[in-house]
Design a protein around this motif. Structure first.
Motif, PDB file in Angstrom:
ATOM      1  N   MET A   6       8.030  10.738 -31.607  1.00 44.64           N
ATOM      2  CA  MET A   6       6.935   9.870 -31.177  1.00 44.64           C
ATOM      3  C   MET A   6       5.612  10.445 -31.658  1.00 44.64           C
ATOM      4  SD  MET A   6       5.816   9.057 -27.265  1.00 44.64           S
ATOM      5  CE  MET A   6       7.489   8.719 -26.819  1.00 44.64           C
ATOM      6  N   LYS A   7       4.804   9.617 -32.184  1.00 44.66           N
ATOM      7  CA  LYS A   7       3.496  10.093 -32.616  1.00 44.66           C
ATOM      8  C   LYS A   7       2.718  10.565 -31.410  1.00 44.66           C
ATOM      9  CE  LYS A   7      -0.668   8.569 -35.031  1.00 44.66           C
ATOM     10  NZ  LYS A   7      -1.351   7.461 -35.668  1.00 44.66           N
ATOM     11  N   ARG A   8       2.118  11.753 -31.528  1.00 43.51           N
ATOM     12  CA  ARG A   8       1.354  12.290 -30.405  1.00 43.51           C
ATOM     13  C   ARG A   8       0.094  11.466 -30.216  1.00 43.51           C
ATOM     14  NH1 ARG A   8       5.783  14.224 -28.832  1.00 43.51           N
ATOM     15  NH2 ARG A   8       6.585  15.855 -30.135  1.00 43.51           N
ATOM     16  N   LEU A   9      -0.143  11.147 -29.007  1.00 46.11           N
ATOM     17  CA  LEU A   9      -1.247  10.255 -28.720  1.00 46.11           C
ATOM     18  C   LEU A   9      -2.330  10.992 -27.961  1.00 46.11           C
ATOM     19  CD1 LEU A   9       1.048   7.407 -27.498  1.00 46.11           C
ATOM     20  CD2 LEU A   9      -0.125   7.499 -29.665  1.00 46.11           C
ATOM     21  N   LEU A  10      -3.521  10.928 -28.494  1.00 46.21           N
ATOM     22  CA  LEU A  10      -4.606  11.594 -27.800  1.00 46.21           C
ATOM     23  C   LEU A  10      -4.975  10.835 -26.550  1.00 46.21           C
ATOM     24  CD1 LEU A  10      -6.982  12.560 -30.729  1.00 46.21           C
ATOM     25  CD2 LEU A  10      -5.489  14.042 -29.430  1.00 46.21           C
ATOM     26  N   LEU A  11      -5.180  11.592 -25.483  1.00 49.06           N
ATOM     27  CA  LEU A  11      -5.511  10.966 -24.209  1.00 49.06           C
ATOM     28  C   LEU A  11      -6.944  10.461 -24.218  1.00 49.06           C
ATOM     29  CD1 LEU A  11      -3.983  13.515 -21.696  1.00 49.06           C
ATOM     30  CD2 LEU A  11      -3.107  11.323 -22.347  1.00 49.06           C
ATOM     31  N   GLY A  12      -7.145   9.380 -23.520  1.00 50.46           N
ATOM     32  CA  GLY A  12      -8.494   8.886 -23.331  1.00 50.46           C
ATOM     33  C   GLY A  12      -9.049   9.315 -22.007  1.00 50.46           C
ATOM     34  N   ILE A  13      -8.545  10.409 -21.438  1.00 51.31           N
ATOM     35  CA  ILE A  13      -8.946  10.773 -20.078  1.00 51.31           C
ATOM     36  C   ILE A  13      -9.642  12.115 -20.042  1.00 51.31           C
ATOM     37  CG2 ILE A  13      -7.138   9.427 -19.016  1.00 51.31           C
ATOM     38  CD1 ILE A  13      -5.556  11.992 -18.677  1.00 51.31           C
ATOM     39  N   LEU A  36       3.260  10.998 -16.186  1.00 49.93           N
ATOM     40  CA  LEU A  36       3.841   9.944 -17.024  1.00 49.93           C
ATOM     41  C   LEU A  36       3.930  10.397 -18.475  1.00 49.93           C
ATOM     42  CD1 LEU A  36       4.674   7.086 -17.950  1.00 49.93           C
ATOM     43  CD2 LEU A  36       2.241   6.445 -17.829  1.00 49.93           C
ATOM     44  N   TYR A  37       2.823  10.888 -19.022  1.00 44.07           N
ATOM     45  CA  TYR A  37       2.769  11.215 -20.438  1.00 44.07           C
ATOM     46  C   TYR A  37       3.719  12.355 -20.785  1.00 44.07           C
ATOM     47  CZ  TYR A  37      -1.550   8.418 -20.979  1.00 44.07           C
ATOM     48  OH  TYR A  37      -2.476   7.415 -21.035  1.00 44.07           O
ATOM     49  N   CYS A  38       3.649  13.440 -20.015  1.00 40.89           N
ATOM     50  CA  CYS A  38       4.442  14.623 -20.371  1.00 40.89           C
ATOM     51  C   CYS A  38       5.932  14.372 -20.180  1.00 40.89           C
ATOM     52  CB  CYS A  38       3.983  15.827 -19.546  1.00 40.89           C
ATOM     53  SG  CYS A  38       2.347  16.424 -20.013  1.00 40.89           S
ATOM     54  N   ASN A  39       6.302  13.707 -19.101  1.00 43.12           N
ATOM     55  CA  ASN A  39       7.721  13.415 -18.910  1.00 43.12           C
ATOM     56  C   ASN A  39       8.250  12.500 -20.006  1.00 43.12           C
ATOM     57  OD1 ASN A  39       8.846  14.791 -16.582  1.00 43.12           O
ATOM     58  ND2 ASN A  39       7.366  13.659 -15.360  1.00 43.12           N
ATOM     59  N   THR A  40       7.421  11.580 -20.481  1.00 44.07           N
ATOM     60  CA  THR A  40       7.843  10.730 -21.595  1.00 44.07           C
ATOM     61  C   THR A  40       8.045  11.563 -22.849  1.00 44.07           C
ATOM     62  OG1 THR A  40       6.628   8.845 -20.667  1.00 44.07           O
ATOM     63  CG2 THR A  40       7.275   8.700 -22.968  1.00 44.07           C
ATOM     64  N   GLU A  41       7.095  12.462 -23.141  1.00 42.29           N
ATOM     65  CA  GLU A  41       7.235  13.324 -24.314  1.00 42.29           C
ATOM     66  C   GLU A  41       8.488  14.199 -24.218  1.00 42.29           C
ATOM     67  OE1 GLU A  41       5.566  13.290 -26.980  1.00 42.29           O
ATOM     68  OE2 GLU A  41       3.587  12.428 -26.569  1.00 42.29           O
ATOM     69  N   LEU A  42       8.812  14.619 -22.994  1.00 44.82           N
ATOM     70  CA  LEU A  42       9.982  15.478 -22.783  1.00 44.82           C
ATOM     71  C   LEU A  42      11.271  14.682 -22.623  1.00 44.82           C
ATOM     72  CD1 LEU A  42       8.281  17.951 -20.283  1.00 44.82           C
ATOM     73  CD2 LEU A  42       9.000  18.485 -22.628  1.00 44.82           C
ATOM     74  N   LYS A  43      11.160  13.343 -22.712  1.00 50.07           N
ATOM     75  CA  LYS A  43      12.307  12.439 -22.566  1.00 50.07           C
ATOM     76  C   LYS A  43      12.932  12.507 -21.170  1.00 50.07           C
ATOM     77  CE  LYS A  43      13.502  12.149 -27.487  1.00 50.07           C
ATOM     78  NZ  LYS A  43      12.213  12.679 -27.957  1.00 50.07           N
ATOM     79  N   GLY A  79      13.164   4.178 -23.512  1.00 53.51           N
ATOM     80  CA  GLY A  79      14.107   5.284 -23.452  1.00 53.51           C
ATOM     81  C   GLY A  79      15.214   5.076 -22.445  1.00 53.51           C
ATOM     82  N   LEU A  80      14.942   4.303 -21.407  1.00 54.10           N
ATOM     83  CA  LEU A  80      15.948   3.989 -20.384  1.00 54.10           C
ATOM     84  C   LEU A  80      16.769   2.749 -20.733  1.00 54.10           C
ATOM     85  CD1 LEU A  80      13.912   4.683 -17.112  1.00 54.10           C
ATOM     86  CD2 LEU A  80      15.821   6.028 -18.011  1.00 54.10           C
ATOM     87  N   GLY A  81      16.480   2.151 -21.896  1.00 55.95           N
ATOM     88  CA  GLY A  81      17.207   0.951 -22.287  1.00 55.95           C
ATOM     89  C   GLY A  81      16.698  -0.312 -21.619  1.00 55.95           C
ATOM     90  N   ARG A  82      15.534  -0.240 -20.975  1.00 52.97           N
ATOM     91  CA  ARG A  82      14.956  -1.426 -20.315  1.00 52.97           C
ATOM     92  C   ARG A  82      14.018  -2.097 -21.323  1.00 52.97           C
ATOM     93  NH1 ARG A  82      13.174   1.413 -14.715  1.00 52.97           N
ATOM     94  NH2 ARG A  82      11.996  -0.529 -14.459  1.00 52.97           N
ATOM     95  N   TYR A  83      14.628  -2.668 -22.350  1.00 52.74           N
ATOM     96  CA  TYR A  83      13.883  -3.096 -23.530  1.00 52.74           C
ATOM     97  C   TYR A  83      12.940  -4.264 -23.259  1.00 52.74           C
ATOM     98  CZ  TYR A  83      17.469  -0.191 -25.687  1.00 52.74           C
ATOM     99  OH  TYR A  83      18.297   0.844 -26.006  1.00 52.74           O
TER     100      TYR A  83
END
Length: 469
Positions: free
Chosen positions: A1-8, A229-236, A271-275
């Motif tokens: 996944m392309k790393r996304l810079l946070l807007g926060i 949210l962000y880190c858990n997504t990056e870590l799958k 990632g959970l298949g909830r497309y």
């Protein structure tokens, strides 16, 4: 996944600490500036008349105007405070803030230096000076704060030093400095910057640990729910990511949701298949930002995952069309070809080669032909043209794939390559000549297979059949 810079990112303001005092009259002025800006200056003058000899109040009022870009009004109240009998570093700091708002760093440095001269123990001028130099010369900023440590020993200075490193994008130094402090001593801003320092270094486990500590202490703070949210997504860790998304979207105060929130939530759902849910989030992102190429691609990928190839092709073409210059490569043509190929070979509804499948395979061949023209030295184009022709000629009655497998052999043997694609090409030709009852040619390709893999079962079976015949 392309790393996304946070807007926060929590940006530093050069406004003085006094500008954000919570005394009731300043709070009321702050509200007036929002609700009745035309009469705000009149209200502010009336407020100052009640305390004519207080330069700190003049500085606080001027800073409120400066924060809203009303520089002339800020200068007016600076002038009022400067001519009061008592000299105050806060009013001198305001002069520095005004100079900085005009991009006059030299003058700002002069005023912050004057404020330090009048009161060496007053921290605000040191902080402002350091902030001003944070991105230009971080070491000079840190050196100024080290001077303040003489008068104010303790962790507060290290917190400011960590912020300087964070502001100057020296995230490793920022994280190291924050890590040296007791975690309980860090407030919301420090914990946010600490977590972000790890995030920007792509150390997602560490960022998540700090984010979870922040969430434990400030469960409704959006920065920490966002980090989870962000880190858990990056870590799958998609289930945990969805829990973080729920907290961010539903249980955060003043979340001010951003398109990245929906992107990460979409990736986690995907990632959970909830497309279908993922696609809904990606479409929401496009509503907020139509130019996000990565989001268009993510939508295409999600449609591909659920087998909706028509929409996947449509979105992937949109993504490819947004690429400019060297951004667009043969891979984009190849991937569109792959989508057509998958559509043409999808057997979920029928195994028959329908007219729709035939057309999809023809489109796939056209895409792979583009790849072949763009990369004539690569086997990839002819190899997938061969596979596409095999799908159009599943019983090898017409030998449609033959010229393309021959091209694969020519390229790969010319480059000295031996791979599964080369073996597959030999197997096709061995079988093709076997069907044509040309034993000599068939055996030639069987021998080539066995040269690569002497125990290949397919080649040995054909060899036995040819020998028996």
């Amino acid at each position: 996944m392309k790393r996304l810079l946070l807007g926060i990112m929590v940006l530093w303001l050069w406004l003085p600490t006094e500008a954000q005092v919570s005394r009731p009259d300043i709070v009321r002025l702050r509200k007036t500036l929002t609700t009745d800006s035309l009469h705000a200056r009149q209200k502010a003058e009336e407020l100052l008349k009640k305390d004519r000899k207080n330069p700190d109040l003049a500085a606080a009022i001027g800073s409120e105007f400066l924060r809203r870009g009303r520089i002339e009004d800020a200068e007016f109240f600076y002038d009022k405070g400067y001519h009061m009998k008592r000299i105050s570093p806060t009013i001198i700091n305001l002069a520095g803030d005004i100079a900085l708002s005009k991009n006059d760093q030299q003058k700002a440095e002069y005023y912050y230096g004057r404020a330090i001269y009048f009161d060496r123990r007053h921290p605000d001028a040191y902080y402002k000076y350091a902030r001003m130099y944070a991105k230009k010369d971080a070491e000079k900023a840190v050196e100024k704060l080290q001077t303040l440590r003489i008068y104010h020993p303790g962790p507060q200075i290290d917190m400011r030093i960590a912020e300087i490193y964070y502001e100057s994008n020296r995230f490793a130094d920022a994280a190291r400095t924050y890590a040296s402090l007791p975690i309980d001593s860090l407030g919301k801003t420090e914990l946010t910057n600490y977590a972000l320092s790890y995030y920007f270094m792509q150390q997602f486990d560490s960022a998540l640990a700090v984010g979870e500590e922040g969430h434990k202490r400030f469960p409704r703070h959006p920065a920490f729910n966002r980090m989870i949210l962000y880190c858990n997504t990056e870590l799958k860790h998609y289930d945990e990511a969805i829990a973080g998304a729920t907290d961010l979207f539903q249980h955060s105060d003043n979340a001010e949701l951003q398109y990245l929130d929906y992107i990460y939530d979409g990736y986690a759902l995907n990632g959970l298949g909830r497309y279908d849910e993922a696609i809904a989030q990606f479409n929401r992102v496009l509503e907020l930002n139509k130019d996000r190429k990565d989001v268009v691609k993510a939508i295409a990928d999600a449609y591909e995952n659920i087998g909706d190839y028509d929409r996947a092709i449509s979105y992937y073409r949109q993504y490819a069309d947004k690429l400019e210059g060297d951004e667009r490569t043969p891979y984009e043509e190849y991937h569109i070809g792959q989508l057509y190929y998958q559509k043409g070979t999808d057997e979920r509804q029928t195994k028959e080669l329908t007219s729709a499948k035939t057309e999809a395979l023809r489109q796939a061949d056209a895409q792979f032909a583009k790849v072949e023209r763009m990369r004539p030295d690569s086997y990839l184009g002819p190899y997938w043209r061969a596979r596409t022709q095999m799908a159009l000629d599943p019983h090898t009655e017409k030998g449609l794939a033959k010229p393309y497998y021959m091209k694969v052999i020519e390229i790969m043997t010319g480059n000295g390559e031996q791979s599964a694609q080369l073996t597959e090409s030999y197997k096709y030709l061995a079988y093709y000549y076997y069907l044509k009852k040309d034993k000599r040619e068939a055996m030639k390709y069987v021998d080539k297979i066995l040269d690569i893999s002497p125990t290949d079962d397919y080649a040995l079976r054909i060899a036995n059949v040819l020998s028996a015949g």
